[in-house]
Write an enzyme that holds these catalytic residues in place. Structure first.
Site, PDB file in Angstrom:
ATOM      1  N   LYS A  50       0.803  -0.759   0.395  1.00 55.72           N
ATOM      2  CA  LYS A  50       0.133   0.104   0.016  1.00 55.72           C
ATOM      3  C   LYS A  50       1.150   1.300   0.328  1.00 55.72           C
ATOM      4  O   LYS A  50       2.114   1.286   0.735  1.00 55.72           O
ATOM      5  CB  LYS A  50      -0.933  -0.394   0.727  1.00 55.72           C
ATOM      6  CG  LYS A  50      -2.252   1.109   0.986  1.00 55.72           C
ATOM      7  CD  LYS A  50      -2.763   0.937   2.417  1.00 55.72           C
ATOM      8  CE  LYS A  50      -4.332   2.075   2.927  1.00 55.72           C
ATOM      9  NZ  LYS A  50      -4.791   1.016   3.904  1.00 55.72           N
TER      10      LYS A  50
ATOM     11  N   SER B 201      -9.698  -1.437   7.416  1.00 53.05           N
ATOM     12  CA  SER B 201      -8.599  -0.935   5.679  1.00 53.05           C
ATOM     13  C   SER B 201      -8.205  -1.848   5.209  1.00 53.05           C
ATOM     14  O   SER B 201      -8.005  -2.384   4.190  1.00 53.05           O
ATOM     15  CB  SER B 201      -8.021   0.326   6.026  1.00 53.05           C
ATOM     16  OG  SER B 201      -8.761   1.758   5.795  1.00 53.05           O
TER      17      SER B 201
ATOM     18  N   SER C 268      -9.162   1.311   3.376  1.00 53.84           N
ATOM     19  CA  SER C 268      -9.358   1.954   2.004  1.00 53.84           C
ATOM     20  C   SER C 268      -7.910   1.377   1.259  1.00 53.84           C
ATOM     21  O   SER C 268      -7.162   1.847   0.523  1.00 53.84           O
ATOM     22  CB  SER C 268      -7.972   2.953   3.126  1.00 53.84           C
ATOM     23  OG  SER C 268      -7.312   2.705   4.383  1.00 53.84           O
TER      24      SER C 268
HETATM   25  N1  GLN Z   1     -12.952   3.717   6.667  1.00 54.59           N
HETATM   26  C1  GLN Z   1     -11.955   3.499   8.051  1.00 54.59           C
HETATM   27  C2  GLN Z   1     -12.035   5.092   7.961  1.00 54.59           C
HETATM   28  O1  GLN Z   1     -11.986   6.085   7.135  1.00 54.59           O
HETATM   29  C3  GLN Z   1     -10.443   2.897   8.345  1.00 54.59           C
HETATM   30  C4  GLN Z   1     -10.007   2.594   8.090  1.00 54.59           C
HETATM   31  C5  GLN Z   1      -8.537   2.585   8.349  1.00 54.59           C
HETATM   32  O2  GLN Z   1      -8.496   1.703   8.595  1.00 54.59           O
HETATM   33  N2  GLN Z   1      -7.925   2.886   7.557  1.00 54.59           N
HETATM   34  O3  GLN Z   1     -11.422   5.630   9.037  1.00 54.59           O
END
Ligand code: GLN
Length: 511
Positions: A75, A187, A163
């Protein structure tokens, strides 16, 4: 096509010399070149260096470690020496950069490696490049990336989740053998479930966060997306363990996670938290997870109903604490310490304003504002301190549940992959995506997302009458374990995989 192999399968072939590391890397590169125009999962490409590394590994001919010669993607928040790392934000790109330029000549290029990529390098794993993410990992759909959305390999009109959407799509589309992701509130697990691959979020402190761009430091955890549970065990064994460069890593010894897979699940107690089967979720998701529970029963496990009573407060708690930490972590991107630069202005304040307003996208700005508000004098007790208290209650809920059961089983997300643009105008709707995943990060425990079925997508309301219905979309379930309990969830997940074939299904992307 060797890029479709699992790590375990590729390792056997590399060891027996029926496949070379160069051939394997080349197969992934060709696959990326053929399918990524549609997916938009791979951002920075490191192909020349990857082929050189693979060549070196072939020459040494040592394939004892299961990751030697295995190509992977990371990532775009993992620092890797000499490789552009932008968190898919204009903040870490030169404003003059052409968005279609994936060469990274103008991007932030770290002079050092994250502990995770360093450990993988030491095992001769082959880094192919970087995957797409929501900007600074804030989101649940990879739509806030400055490089544009990643498309779901099962249906290109839908998101891949987020994400770590780029990593999930890349693994399912066989662009690599595994991919690294981060999970602050879901994510890794949610995109894994949207794309139909395996995603492991580890216990907080099991893997090092050193060299990974932070979002919310008390929740961020580093892990991998893979094609099988066995592969998840292999990667975890290589990246876990204490790191002197990250004081929050734990001293617990790193077991051989692949050994844990050899045990069956007879007598294992698995809890179904009643708060994780709620009104409003897609009934197909609920029935797939309940079917999975039946599979566990048939394997000799015992299913028990449990309650996690503070679950309804998790999203509110998460969306106070995370923006608070975000507002602090994003402060370093000011155009002086980190971040792009803009032509000089009269005052320093004006300079900061210009850098930050042009570099950050809307979601990052929204969180900085919410977090700064929640932490400000006069509001701190009402919001931040209160949320910390509720976080403790949520953690206690899990501790109590694990007094009764060995692990928990729940859906990963309330629905399968949604349409691109479905939630972009409504941040709260997007935040509700995290309803079953965020509590796990608040508690710091591990969670493993595994494919457990397919949903028939409803035809979209805008579709003209008689239009072809969308096809099938993967559904994921998650197994949750107690702190440092990765072995039990890997063991249960592997047993489930042996009894089902959901994880073997692949989207048709050509060849
Ligand atoms: N959807 C969650 C957020 O926007 C999780 C994001 C993540 O795990 N990086 O905070």
């Amino acid at each position: 096509m060797s890029s479709s192999l699992t790590i375990a399968q590729a390792h056997e072939r590399l060891k027996s010399k029926s496949l070379s590391a160069v051939e394997l890397a080349q197969a992934c590169i060709e696959r990326i070149e053929s399918v990524d125009k549609t997916l938009n999962a791979v951002m920075h490409r490191n192909f020349d260096r990857a082929l050189e590394e693979a060549k070196k590994t072939d020459k040494q001919g040592k394939f004892d470690h299961p990751l030697a010669g295995i190509p992977y993607l990371a990532k775009d928040v993992f620092c890797e020496e000499g490789v552009p790392t932008t968190a898919c934000s204009n903040m870490l790109r030169n404003p003059a950069a052409d968005p279609s330029d994936r060469g990274g000549a103008r991007d932030f290029v770290p002079p050092f490696d994250s502990t995770t990529t360093k450990r993988l390098k030491a095992q001769s794993a082959v880094s192919l490049g970087k995957t797409n993410t929501d900007e600074f990992t804030m989101g649940a759909s990879t739509e806030t990336s400055c490089f544009g959305v990643t498309r779901n390999p099962w249906d290109s009109s839908r998101v891949a989740g987020g994400s770590s959407g780029g990593s999930a799509a890349a693994v399912r589309a066989d662009e690599c053998l595994f991919a690294l992701g981060t999970d602050t509130g879901g994510s890794i697990r949610q995109p894994a479930s949207f794309c139909g691959c395996v995603g492991l979020k580890v216990t907080y402190g099991r893997t090092s966060r050193y060299g990974v761009l932070s979002m919310a430091s008390s929740l961020d955890s580093i892990g991998a997306l893979t094609k099988t549970v066995e592969d998840a065990a292999i990667v975890l064994g290589s990246i876990a363990g204490r790191d002197p460069l990250d004081a929050t890593t734990g001293d617990e010894p790193v077991p051989d996670y692949t050994q844990a897979l050899k045990k069956d699940v007879k007598g294992l107690k698995i809890g179904l938290p009643k708060e994780y089967f709620i009104k409003g979720m897609d009934p197909q998701v609920e029935s797939a997870v309940r079917e999975a529970a039946k599979v566990f029963t048939s394997l000799g496990a015992k299913i028990v109903d449990v309650s996690l009573p503070h679950s309804p407060y998790a999203i509110a708690t998460y969306y106070v604490l995370v923006p608070s930490e975000v507002s602090s972590n994003m402060a370093r991107y000011d155009g002086v310490r980190f971040g792009h630069t803009v032509p000089e202005r009269d005052s320093l304040i004006e300079y900061y304003e210009r850098v930050r307003s042009s570099g950050f996208g809307d979601e990052v700005k929204r969180r900085i504002m919410i977090g700064t508000y929640a932490l400000s004098a006069g509001y701190y007790d009402a919001y931040y301190r209160q949320a910390q208290r509720v976080r403790t209650l949520i953690k206690h809920d899990f501790e109590k549940a694990f007094e009764q059961v060995d692990c928990l089983l729940s859906p990963v997300a309330p629905t399968p992959a949604f349409k691109i643009g479905a939630h972009t105008g409504d941040p709260v709707q997007m935040y509700l995506e995290d309803i079953f995943t965020a509590p796990v990060n608040l508690a710091g425990i591990p969670g493993l997302s595994i494919p457990c079925g397919f949903a028939k997508a409803k035809p979209s309301s805008e579709a003209p009458k008689g239009a072809k219905e969308d096809g099938l979309l993967p559904i994921g379930m998650q197994l949750l374990g107690p702190q440092w309990g990765e072995e039990v969830i890997l063991r249960a997940g592997h047993a489930y995989e042996q009894a089902t074939d959901w994880y073997t299904r692949k989207p048709s992307l050509g060849n």
